[in-house]
Design a protein around this motif. Structure first.
Motif, PDB file in Angstrom:
ATOM      1  N   ASN A   1      37.090  44.823  42.906  1.00  0.00           N
ATOM      2  CA  ASN A   1      36.917  44.084  44.157  1.00  0.00           C
ATOM      3  C   ASN A   1      35.579  43.354  44.187  1.00  0.00           C
ATOM      4  O   ASN A   1      35.497  42.211  44.642  1.00  0.00           O
ATOM      5  CB  ASN A   1      37.042  45.008  45.360  1.00  0.00           C
ATOM      6  CG  ASN A   1      38.471  45.413  45.619  1.00  0.00           C
ATOM      7  OD1 ASN A   1      39.402  44.730  45.225  1.00  0.00           O
ATOM      8  ND2 ASN A   1      38.645  46.541  46.278  1.00  0.00           N
ATOM      9  N   ASP A   2      34.518  44.021  43.708  1.00  0.00           N
ATOM     10  CA  ASP A   2      33.204  43.380  43.646  1.00  0.00           C
ATOM     11  C   ASP A   2      33.231  42.181  42.705  1.00  0.00           C
ATOM     12  O   ASP A   2      32.646  41.140  42.988  1.00  0.00           O
ATOM     13  CB  ASP A   2      32.131  44.372  43.185  1.00  0.00           C
ATOM     14  CG  ASP A   2      31.793  45.400  44.241  1.00  0.00           C
ATOM     15  OD1 ASP A   2      32.194  45.205  45.405  1.00  0.00           O
ATOM     16  OD2 ASP A   2      31.137  46.403  43.892  1.00  0.00           O
TER      17      ASP A   2
ATOM     18  N   THR B   1      32.578  38.348  43.835  1.00  0.00           N
ATOM     19  CA  THR B   1      31.512  37.555  43.208  1.00  0.00           C
ATOM     20  C   THR B   1      32.053  36.224  42.716  1.00  0.00           C
ATOM     21  O   THR B   1      31.426  35.174  42.917  1.00  0.00           O
ATOM     22  CB  THR B   1      30.877  38.330  42.037  1.00  0.00           C
ATOM     23  OG1 THR B   1      30.326  39.552  42.528  1.00  0.00           O
ATOM     24  CG2 THR B   1      29.792  37.521  41.363  1.00  0.00           C
ATOM     25  N   LEU B   2      33.220  36.255  42.086  1.00  0.00           N
ATOM     26  CA  LEU B   2      33.827  35.007  41.613  1.00  0.00           C
ATOM     27  C   LEU B   2      34.205  34.097  42.778  1.00  0.00           C
ATOM     28  O   LEU B   2      33.984  32.879  42.722  1.00  0.00           O
ATOM     29  CB  LEU B   2      35.053  35.304  40.754  1.00  0.00           C
ATOM     30  CG  LEU B   2      34.799  36.001  39.425  1.00  0.00           C
ATOM     31  CD1 LEU B   2      36.113  36.216  38.693  1.00  0.00           C
ATOM     32  CD2 LEU B   2      33.831  35.233  38.566  1.00  0.00           C
TER      33      LEU B   2
ATOM     34  N   ILE C   1      36.670  54.131  41.831  1.00  0.00           N
ATOM     35  CA  ILE C   1      35.514  53.408  41.297  1.00  0.00           C
ATOM     36  C   ILE C   1      35.956  52.121  40.643  1.00  0.00           C
ATOM     37  O   ILE C   1      35.358  51.069  40.858  1.00  0.00           O
ATOM     38  CB  ILE C   1      34.736  54.304  40.315  1.00  0.00           C
ATOM     39  CG1 ILE C   1      34.096  55.464  41.058  1.00  0.00           C
ATOM     40  CG2 ILE C   1      33.683  53.503  39.560  1.00  0.00           C
ATOM     41  CD1 ILE C   1      33.496  56.519  40.160  1.00  0.00           C
ATOM     42  N   LEU C   2      37.022  52.193  39.840  1.00  0.00           N
ATOM     43  CA  LEU C   2      37.520  50.993  39.176  1.00  0.00           C
ATOM     44  C   LEU C   2      37.983  49.958  40.195  1.00  0.00           C
ATOM     45  O   LEU C   2      37.719  48.767  40.044  1.00  0.00           O
ATOM     46  CB  LEU C   2      38.674  51.353  38.235  1.00  0.00           C
ATOM     47  CG  LEU C   2      39.269  50.205  37.436  1.00  0.00           C
ATOM     48  CD1 LEU C   2      38.204  49.567  36.540  1.00  0.00           C
ATOM     49  CD2 LEU C   2      40.445  50.671  36.623  1.00  0.00           C
ATOM     50  N   GLY C   3      38.623  50.408  41.256  1.00  0.00           N
ATOM     51  CA  GLY C   3      39.065  49.492  42.308  1.00  0.00           C
ATOM     52  C   GLY C   3      37.898  48.796  42.988  1.00  0.00           C
ATOM     53  O   GLY C   3      37.944  47.592  43.245  1.00  0.00           O
ATOM     54  N   ARG C   4      36.829  49.562  43.264  1.00  0.00           N
ATOM     55  CA  ARG C   4      35.644  48.953  43.877  1.00  0.00           C
ATOM     56  C   ARG C   4      34.997  47.948  42.942  1.00  0.00           C
ATOM     57  O   ARG C   4      34.563  46.885  43.384  1.00  0.00           O
ATOM     58  CB  ARG C   4      34.644  50.040  44.265  1.00  0.00           C
ATOM     59  CG  ARG C   4      35.006  50.794  45.493  1.00  0.00           C
ATOM     60  CD  ARG C   4      33.827  51.569  46.041  1.00  0.00           C
ATOM     61  NE  ARG C   4      33.134  52.312  45.002  1.00  0.00           N
ATOM     62  CZ  ARG C   4      33.069  53.640  44.931  1.00  0.00           C
ATOM     63  NH1 ARG C   4      33.657  54.361  45.847  1.00  0.00           N
ATOM     64  NH2 ARG C   4      32.408  54.232  43.974  1.00  0.00           N
ATOM     65  N   VAL C   5      34.935  48.276  41.657  1.00  0.00           N
ATOM     66  CA  VAL C   5      34.328  47.358  40.684  1.00  0.00           C
ATOM     67  C   VAL C   5      35.140  46.072  40.601  1.00  0.00           C
ATOM     68  O   VAL C   5      34.574  44.969  40.581  1.00  0.00           O
ATOM     69  CB  VAL C   5      34.210  48.036  39.298  1.00  0.00           C
ATOM     70  CG1 VAL C   5      33.877  47.030  38.216  1.00  0.00           C
ATOM     71  CG2 VAL C   5      33.169  49.141  39.337  1.00  0.00           C
TER      72      VAL C   5
ATOM     73  N   LEU D   1      26.015  30.734  40.582  1.00  0.00           N
ATOM     74  CA  LEU D   1      26.495  30.539  39.213  1.00  0.00           C
ATOM     75  C   LEU D   1      25.922  31.590  38.271  1.00  0.00           C
ATOM     76  O   LEU D   1      26.612  32.068  37.370  1.00  0.00           O
ATOM     77  CB  LEU D   1      26.166  29.137  38.722  1.00  0.00           C
ATOM     78  CG  LEU D   1      26.931  28.002  39.403  1.00  0.00           C
ATOM     79  CD1 LEU D   1      26.456  26.653  38.881  1.00  0.00           C
ATOM     80  CD2 LEU D   1      28.419  28.169  39.200  1.00  0.00           C
ATOM     81  N   THR D   2      24.680  31.969  38.472  1.00  0.00           N
ATOM     82  CA  THR D   2      24.064  33.000  37.640  1.00  0.00           C
ATOM     83  C   THR D   2      24.732  34.354  37.864  1.00  0.00           C
ATOM     84  O   THR D   2      25.015  35.079  36.904  1.00  0.00           O
ATOM     85  CB  THR D   2      22.558  33.104  37.941  1.00  0.00           C
ATOM     86  OG1 THR D   2      21.954  31.832  37.724  1.00  0.00           O
ATOM     87  CG2 THR D   2      21.887  34.128  37.062  1.00  0.00           C
ATOM     88  N   GLN D   3      25.015  34.671  39.124  1.00  0.00           N
ATOM     89  CA  GLN D   3      25.702  35.936  39.413  1.00  0.00           C
ATOM     90  C   GLN D   3      27.107  35.941  38.823  1.00  0.00           C
ATOM     91  O   GLN D   3      27.563  36.952  38.283  1.00  0.00           O
ATOM     92  CB  GLN D   3      25.760  36.168  40.917  1.00  0.00           C
ATOM     93  CG  GLN D   3      24.437  36.538  41.520  1.00  0.00           C
ATOM     94  CD  GLN D   3      24.503  36.672  43.034  1.00  0.00           C
ATOM     95  OE1 GLN D   3      25.476  36.273  43.666  1.00  0.00           O
ATOM     96  NE2 GLN D   3      23.460  37.240  43.604  1.00  0.00           N
TER      97      GLN D   3
END
Length: 96
Positions: free
Chosen positions: A37-38, A42-43, A31-35, A67-69
């Motif tokens: 990566n997301d 996003t960046l 889960i931490l890895g997916r977070v 920019l908001t995301q």
């Protein structure tokens, strides 16, 4: 109508609640890895849209959305970091 044992067994298994993963099984790391990566994607997406906007190839609306995301992702990461640090400090204050 005859009910077979395998039918009853499969119905029983389907009715059981999901079992939580055992500690150390790696589910938390997944889960931490997916977070992470997301967060990184996003960046990267925000950076790519910003570059396109500087070159005049991007829609201003897409830039604002990216920019908001990105801002929301950074704020979420900072809040999460603050809570982890706070929990760690609380653990350190516990009597041994």
């Amino acid at each position: 109508m005859e009910i077979g044992a395998s039918l009853v067994q499969s119905a029983y298994r389907a009715a059981q609640p999901a079992v939580a993963p055992e500690p150390g099984s790696g589910a938390g790391a997944d889960i931490l890895g997916r977070v992470l990566n997301d967060f990184a994607s996003t960046l990267a997406e925000g950076e790519a849209v910003s570059k396109e906007a500087m070159l005049g190839r991007s829609d201003p609306h897409a830039l604002v959305m990216a920019l908001t995301q990105t801002e929301l992702a950074v704020e979420t990461a900072a809040t999460l970091r603050d809570r982890v640090v706070e929990a760690y400090q609380e653990i350190l204050r516990m009597p041994v």
